[in-house]
Design an enzyme around this catalytic site. Structure first.
Site, PDB file in Angstrom:
ATOM      1  N   ASP A   1       0.855  -1.177   0.000  1.00  0.00           N
ATOM      2  CA  ASP A   1       0.000   0.000   0.000  1.00  0.00           C
ATOM      3  C   ASP A   1       0.894   1.231   0.000  1.00  0.00           C
ATOM      4  O   ASP A   1       1.795   1.344   0.831  1.00  0.00           O
ATOM      5  CB  ASP A   1      -0.888  -0.021   1.253  1.00  0.00           C
ATOM      6  CG  ASP A   1      -1.994   1.015   1.186  1.00  0.00           C
ATOM      7  OD1 ASP A   1      -2.661   1.095   0.141  1.00  0.00           O
ATOM      8  OD2 ASP A   1      -2.178   1.749   2.174  1.00  0.00           O
TER       9      ASP A   1
ATOM     10  N   GLU B   1      -1.544  -1.190  -5.611  1.00  0.00           N
ATOM     11  CA  GLU B   1      -2.700  -0.519  -6.161  1.00  0.00           C
ATOM     12  C   GLU B   1      -2.276   0.227  -7.419  1.00  0.00           C
ATOM     13  O   GLU B   1      -1.230   0.869  -7.424  1.00  0.00           O
ATOM     14  CB  GLU B   1      -3.161   0.507  -5.116  1.00  0.00           C
ATOM     15  CG  GLU B   1      -4.623   0.716  -5.061  1.00  0.00           C
ATOM     16  CD  GLU B   1      -4.989   1.437  -3.770  1.00  0.00           C
ATOM     17  OE1 GLU B   1      -6.149   1.784  -3.626  1.00  0.00           O
ATOM     18  OE2 GLU B   1      -4.120   1.663  -2.919  1.00  0.00           O
TER      19      GLU B   1
ATOM     20  N   CYS C   1     -12.420  -5.908   6.044  1.00  0.00           N
ATOM     21  CA  CYS C   1     -11.613  -6.678   6.979  1.00  0.00           C
ATOM     22  C   CYS C   1     -10.967  -7.811   6.190  1.00  0.00           C
ATOM     23  O   CYS C   1     -11.660  -8.606   5.569  1.00  0.00           O
ATOM     24  CB  CYS C   1     -12.488  -7.254   8.104  1.00  0.00           C
ATOM     25  SG  CYS C   1     -11.622  -8.495   9.098  1.00  0.00           S
TER      26      CYS C   1
ATOM     27  N   CYS D   1     -12.165 -11.523   7.642  1.00  0.00           N
ATOM     28  CA  CYS D   1     -13.485 -12.133   7.476  1.00  0.00           C
ATOM     29  C   CYS D   1     -14.308 -11.500   6.358  1.00  0.00           C
ATOM     30  O   CYS D   1     -15.350 -12.025   5.981  1.00  0.00           O
ATOM     31  CB  CYS D   1     -14.275 -12.065   8.779  1.00  0.00           C
ATOM     32  SG  CYS D   1     -14.879 -10.420   9.161  1.00  0.00           S
TER      33      CYS D   1
ATOM     34  N   CYS E   1     -12.528  -5.117  13.925  1.00  0.00           N
ATOM     35  CA  CYS E   1     -13.629  -5.689  13.146  1.00  0.00           C
ATOM     36  C   CYS E   1     -14.709  -6.168  14.116  1.00  0.00           C
ATOM     37  O   CYS E   1     -14.430  -6.990  14.988  1.00  0.00           O
ATOM     38  CB  CYS E   1     -13.128  -6.845  12.292  1.00  0.00           C
ATOM     39  SG  CYS E   1     -14.464  -7.704  11.451  1.00  0.00           S
TER      40      CYS E   1
ATOM     41  N   CYS F   1     -15.165 -10.346  13.431  1.00  0.00           N
ATOM     42  CA  CYS F   1     -14.222 -11.390  13.831  1.00  0.00           C
ATOM     43  C   CYS F   1     -13.240 -10.908  14.894  1.00  0.00           C
ATOM     44  O   CYS F   1     -12.322 -11.643  15.260  1.00  0.00           O
ATOM     45  CB  CYS F   1     -13.457 -11.916  12.613  1.00  0.00           C
ATOM     46  SG  CYS F   1     -12.265 -10.738  11.952  1.00  0.00           S
TER      47      CYS F   1
ATOM     48  N   ASP G   1      -3.542   0.650   7.268  1.00  0.00           N
ATOM     49  CA  ASP G   1      -2.737   0.471   6.062  1.00  0.00           C
ATOM     50  C   ASP G   1      -2.289  -0.974   5.861  1.00  0.00           C
ATOM     51  O   ASP G   1      -2.211  -1.451   4.730  1.00  0.00           O
ATOM     52  CB  ASP G   1      -1.523   1.402   6.101  1.00  0.00           C
ATOM     53  CG  ASP G   1      -1.943   2.856   6.166  1.00  0.00           C
ATOM     54  OD1 ASP G   1      -2.912   3.214   5.467  1.00  0.00           O
ATOM     55  OD2 ASP G   1      -1.318   3.628   6.914  1.00  0.00           O
TER      56      ASP G   1
HETATM   57 ZN   LIG Z   1     -13.248  -9.355  10.433  1.00  0.00          ZN
END
Ligand SMILES: [Zn+2]
Length: 363
Positions: free
Chosen positions: A150, A234, A287, A290, A306, A309, A316
């Site tokens: 990134d 990216e 995330c 998950c 998150c 999960c 980043d």
């Molecule tokens: Zn998650």
């Protein structure tokens, strides 16, 4: 040569809509030589090479890869290329056609067969000889890792392994010094000796910034390609981003495009593939464990948990992990141009796979 034929070509085109190209220029060059004796004092292949450079500038323009060719300016970087008949003595002298041997400081051993040499003079008045050499390189064994990468402004680069490379902001740091010197320069009378001296000082600061940035990027890119066999980054709409005036200076200071080019060509040598992921992929707010999409992730939130999960994310590093995951899943051709929605659906990023509603607008 460059300016002469650029002027001639634009003038002829304006008058008769006829465009001159390398073939015509080369013929005209012969005539010029009998008119201007001093043109015979230089290597004729170097003159021809200049015309070839002009030709490629036009080709780039017609392919919409670059702007209309510009006139060369005496105070900018100047260079000429000798494509043949040069040699480097064992005692460090460079021999060029029609010139006395030049003593060189050799920075590094030349490996492979020398193909051509470009002599350049920087705006600050230093002379360099860059030698292009051809060499067969065995591919490095492919045993490295895969990473997502990134690129940012706060940190220059973040890998999915958690490595962070600071953004050194070389240009920003020299800005104050540069402003002072620039101001002094504009106060000097034009064409004066003092003006030239002041111009040299400014040119040296710019050169230093460019060298620092180059050096920093060489180190990081070498580290990344030698430790990994696959890098997913990216794809950046750099030009589009630079149009944002607030960010323009900072973005040109980090010079991501230059860095990605380094990764690509070094990757070729070290056996590391560089993959690009379209920039609209929702890499930050997904995330990577998950697939939960955090809709309210603003730029100010650097870390988040998150709710699904309970993974705790550095923004980043999570984005870099997602980039890696995205690039590894192949998009079936029938999906056509990928959109964020399609991608979201395909990768099953939606918690409720039945609806697909939640993911809309996640980019
Ligand atoms: Zn998650």
């Amino acid at each position: 040569m460059y300016n002469h034929f650029l002027r001639l070509t634009t003038d002829v085109y304006a008058e008769s809509k006829k465009s001159l190209r390398y073939k015509e220029w080369a013929k005209l060059l012969t005539g010029l030589k009998s008119e201007f004796e001093w043109l015979k004092e230089v290597n004729s292949q170097a003159l021809q090479q200049t015309l070839k450079d002009l030709e490629s500038a036009f080709v780039r323009f017609f392919k919409k890869l670059g702007g209309f060719p510009n006139f060369k300016n005496k105070s900018n970087r100047q260079s000429f290329t000798v494509p043949q008949h040069f040699s480097i003595d064992t005692n460090g002298f460079l021999r060029l056609p029609k010139m006395t041997p030049i003593k060189m400081v050799i920075h590094r051993e030349i490996l492979g067969t020398p193909k051509n040499v470009t002599i350049s003079k920087t705006p600050s008045g230093k002379y360099y000889a860059s030698i292009v050499a051809e060499q067969d390189l065995p591919h490095a064994p492919l045993n490295g890792d895969k990473i997502g990468l990134d690129l940012g402004l706060k940190e220059f680069a973040i890998t999915s392994k958690g490595d962070k490379f600071e953004n050194p902001r070389y240009f920003q740091k020299s800005l104050r010094r540069l402003k002072i010197r620039q101001r002094r320069l504009t106060r000097k009378a034009s064409c004066s000796n003092n003006r030239n001296k002041a111009r040299l000082v400014v040119a040296k600061i710019h050169e230093k910034v460019a060298n620092q940035r180059q050096d920093y990027q060489h180190k990081i890119s070498l580290k990344l390609v030698s430790e990994n066999q696959r890098i997913s980054a990216e794809s950046l709409n750099i030009k589009g981003m630079v149009n944002n005036r607030k960010l323009a200076k900072q973005i040109s200071d980090v010079s991501w495009g230059n860095f990605l080019t380094m990764l690509e060509y070094k990757g070729d040598i070290y056996g590391c593939e560089v993959h690009y992921v379209d920039r609209f992929f929702p890499s930050s707010n997904r995330c990577s464990n998950c697939g939960y999409i955090k809709q309210d992730l603003t730029l100010a939130i650097r870390e988040w948990e998150c709710p699904e999960c309970k993974s705790f994310w550095d923004r980043d590093i999570n984005a870099a992990l997602n980039l890696m995951l995205f690039s590894e899943s192949k998009i079936p051709l029938e999906e056509g141009k990928s959109t964020p929605d399609l991608l979201v659906a395909r990768l099953g990023m939606n918690r409720d796979t039945g609806s697909g509603q939640e993911a809309t607008g996640a980019a």
